[in-house]
Design a protein around this motif. Sequence first.
Motif, PDB file in Angstrom:
ATOM      1  N   SER A   1       0.830  -1.211   0.000  1.00  7.61           N
ATOM      2  CA  SER A   1       0.000   0.000   0.000  1.00  7.61           C
ATOM      3  C   SER A   1       0.866   1.262   0.000  1.00  7.61           C
ATOM      4  N   SER A   2       2.012   1.223   0.676  1.00  6.47           N
ATOM      5  CA  SER A   2       2.913   2.383   0.661  1.00  6.47           C
ATOM      6  C   SER A   2       3.483   2.604  -0.741  1.00  6.47           C
ATOM      7  N   PHE A   3       3.848   1.523  -1.425  1.00  5.27           N
ATOM      8  CA  PHE A   3       4.364   1.638  -2.789  1.00  5.27           C
ATOM      9  C   PHE A   3       3.291   2.200  -3.716  1.00  5.27           C
ATOM     10  N   MET A   4       2.073   1.697  -3.558  1.00  6.48           N
ATOM     11  CA  MET A   4       0.959   2.167  -4.379  1.00  6.48           C
ATOM     12  C   MET A   4       0.706   3.656  -4.120  1.00  6.48           C
ATOM     13  N   GLU A   5       0.758   4.048  -2.860  1.00  3.18           N
ATOM     14  CA  GLU A   5       0.542   5.455  -2.516  1.00  3.18           C
ATOM     15  C   GLU A   5       1.647   6.335  -3.110  1.00  3.18           C
ATOM     16  N   PHE A   6       2.883   5.843  -3.101  1.00  8.96           N
ATOM     17  CA  PHE A   6       3.977   6.599  -3.702  1.00  8.96           C
ATOM     18  C   PHE A   6       3.741   6.802  -5.191  1.00  8.96           C
ATOM     19  N   ILE A   7       3.305   5.766  -5.887  1.00 10.10           N
ATOM     20  CA  ILE A   7       3.048   5.869  -7.335  1.00 10.10           C
ATOM     21  C   ILE A   7       1.978   6.932  -7.605  1.00 10.10           C
ATOM     22  N   VAL A   8       0.905   6.918  -6.827  1.00 12.59           N
ATOM     23  CA  VAL A   8      -0.187   7.883  -7.044  1.00 12.59           C
ATOM     24  C   VAL A   8       0.274   9.306  -6.725  1.00 12.59           C
ATOM     25  N   THR A   9       0.975   9.494  -5.599  1.00  8.54           N
ATOM     26  CA  THR A   9       1.427  10.839  -5.250  1.00  8.54           C
ATOM     27  C   THR A   9       2.455  11.350  -6.257  1.00  8.54           C
ATOM     28  N   PHE A  10       3.291  10.459  -6.755  1.00  4.67           N
ATOM     29  CA  PHE A  10       4.260  10.861  -7.775  1.00  4.67           C
ATOM     30  C   PHE A  10       3.543  11.240  -9.070  1.00  4.67           C
ATOM     31  N   ALA A  11       2.496  10.488  -9.427  1.00  9.79           N
ATOM     32  CA  ALA A  11       1.712  10.819 -10.622  1.00  9.79           C
ATOM     33  C   ALA A  11       1.038  12.183 -10.446  1.00  9.79           C
ATOM     34  N   PHE A  12       0.508  12.453  -9.251  1.00  5.32           N
ATOM     35  CA  PHE A  12      -0.083  13.764  -8.980  1.00  5.32           C
ATOM     36  C   PHE A  12       0.975  14.859  -9.078  1.00  5.32           C
ATOM     37  N   LEU A  13       2.185  14.583  -8.610  1.00  2.56           N
ATOM     38  CA  LEU A  13       3.268  15.564  -8.716  1.00  2.56           C
ATOM     39  C   LEU A  13       3.602  15.842 -10.184  1.00  2.56           C
ATOM     40  N   ILE A  14       3.643  14.811 -11.005  1.00  2.00           N
ATOM     41  CA  ILE A  14       3.903  14.985 -12.445  1.00  2.00           C
ATOM     42  C   ILE A  14       2.789  15.816 -13.084  1.00  2.00           C
ATOM     43  N   LEU A  15       1.533  15.521 -12.722  1.00  2.00           N
ATOM     44  CA  LEU A  15       0.407  16.309 -13.237  1.00  2.00           C
ATOM     45  C   LEU A  15       0.513  17.768 -12.789  1.00  2.00           C
ATOM     46  N   PHE A  16       0.900  17.981 -11.549  1.00  3.70           N
ATOM     47  CA  PHE A  16       1.094  19.335 -11.023  1.00  3.70           C
ATOM     48  C   PHE A  16       2.158  20.072 -11.825  1.00  3.70           C
ATOM     49  N   LEU A  17       3.286  19.419 -12.053  1.00  2.35           N
ATOM     50  CA  LEU A  17       4.374  20.053 -12.800  1.00  2.35           C
ATOM     51  C   LEU A  17       3.959  20.340 -14.242  1.00  2.35           C
ATOM     52  N   TYR A  18       3.198  19.434 -14.845  1.00  3.19           N
ATOM     53  CA  TYR A  18       2.715  19.638 -16.207  1.00  3.19           C
ATOM     54  C   TYR A  18       1.773  20.855 -16.258  1.00  3.19           C
ATOM     55  N   GLN A  19       0.841  20.925 -15.294  1.00  2.00           N
ATOM     56  CA  GLN A  19      -0.084  22.056 -15.253  1.00  2.00           C
ATOM     57  C   GLN A  19       0.663  23.362 -14.983  1.00  2.00           C
ATOM     58  N   PHE A  20       1.639  23.309 -14.089  1.00  4.03           N
ATOM     59  CA  PHE A  20       2.462  24.487 -13.805  1.00  4.03           C
ATOM     60  C   PHE A  20       3.155  24.962 -15.070  1.00  4.03           C
ATOM     61  N   TRP A  21       3.733  24.035 -15.818  1.00  4.02           N
ATOM     62  CA  TRP A  21       4.446  24.391 -17.044  1.00  4.02           C
ATOM     63  C   TRP A  21       3.489  24.995 -18.062  1.00  4.02           C
ATOM     64  N   SER A  22       2.261  24.480 -18.104  1.00  2.63           N
ATOM     65  CA  SER A  22       1.266  24.999 -19.047  1.00  2.63           C
ATOM     66  C   SER A  22       0.849  26.431 -18.720  1.00  2.63           C
ATOM     67  N   TYR A  23       0.853  26.786 -17.441  1.00  3.55           N
ATOM     68  CA  TYR A  23       0.385  28.103 -17.002  1.00  3.55           C
ATOM     69  C   TYR A  23       1.512  29.005 -16.522  1.00  3.55           C
ATOM     70  N   LYS A  24       2.745  28.695 -16.838  1.00 10.14           N
ATOM     71  CA  LYS A  24       3.877  29.464 -16.283  1.00 10.14           C
ATOM     72  C   LYS A  24       3.856  30.933 -16.712  1.00 10.14           C
ATOM     73  N   GLU A  25       3.365  31.240 -17.928  1.00 10.01           N
ATOM     74  CA  GLU A  25       3.316  32.632 -18.364  1.00 10.01           C
ATOM     75  C   GLU A  25       2.283  33.426 -17.552  1.00 10.01           C
ATOM     76  N   ILE A  26       1.204  32.782 -17.167  1.00  8.89           N
ATOM     77  CA  ILE A  26       0.164  33.469 -16.406  1.00  8.89           C
ATOM     78  C   ILE A  26       0.628  33.709 -14.970  1.00  8.89           C
ATOM     79  N   ILE A  27       1.333  32.734 -14.403  1.00 12.21           N
ATOM     80  CA  ILE A  27       1.767  32.822 -13.001  1.00 12.21           C
ATOM     81  C   ILE A  27       2.908  33.830 -12.844  1.00 12.21           C
ATOM     82  N   PHE A  28       3.833  33.817 -13.793  1.00 15.48           N
ATOM     83  CA  PHE A  28       5.001  34.707 -13.654  1.00 15.48           C
ATOM     84  C   PHE A  28       4.775  35.969 -14.412  1.00 15.48           C
TER      85      PHE A  28
END
Length: 165
Positions: A138-165
């Motif tokens: 369950s810890s390994f599974m949770e790591f995979i999901v949180t890492f996937a959420f982190l990748i999604l976060f970074l992707y969304q951040f990169w998509s909106y970087k001009e608006i944020i900065f």
Amino acid sequence: MDMILLVVAGVFMLLGVLGSFLPVLPGVPLSWIGLLIFYLIPGVGMNYWFLGITLAVAILFYILNLIIPAMGTKKFGGSRKGMIGATIGLIIGIFAPFPFAILICPFIGAFIGEILNKSNSRTAGKAAFGSFLGLLASSFMEFIVTFAFLILFLYQFWSYKEIIF
């Protein structure tokens, strides 16, 4: 304000990943909160489908994270009392103030549950080991999901970087 929300969202994302290793922190829900905070940044369009789907995933994996150690107990020959013991041990382990409590308490809980079920110590030990393996899974599974959420976060951040900065 944008930078404060971005930093807070990033902190929640990192806490989520840490929470996959430190069971005191609910990793997947913290990561999801980071995604939600990111979408609260003015100028970043609210994506209800994205947040809804990731919320459903977060709830599902949070529940699975509590159930899988008990399933590991059952898979290795544990009884219902062993599964209940593993679950109680997991809950106690989350709040126990000593090191590695989250690893030790479900093992001890499953072992005690099996002994109360009048199993011999060999069967009880096997069921307790199953609880330990379930916790690792369950810890390994949770790591995979949180890492996937982190990748999604970074992707969304990169998509909106001009608006944020």
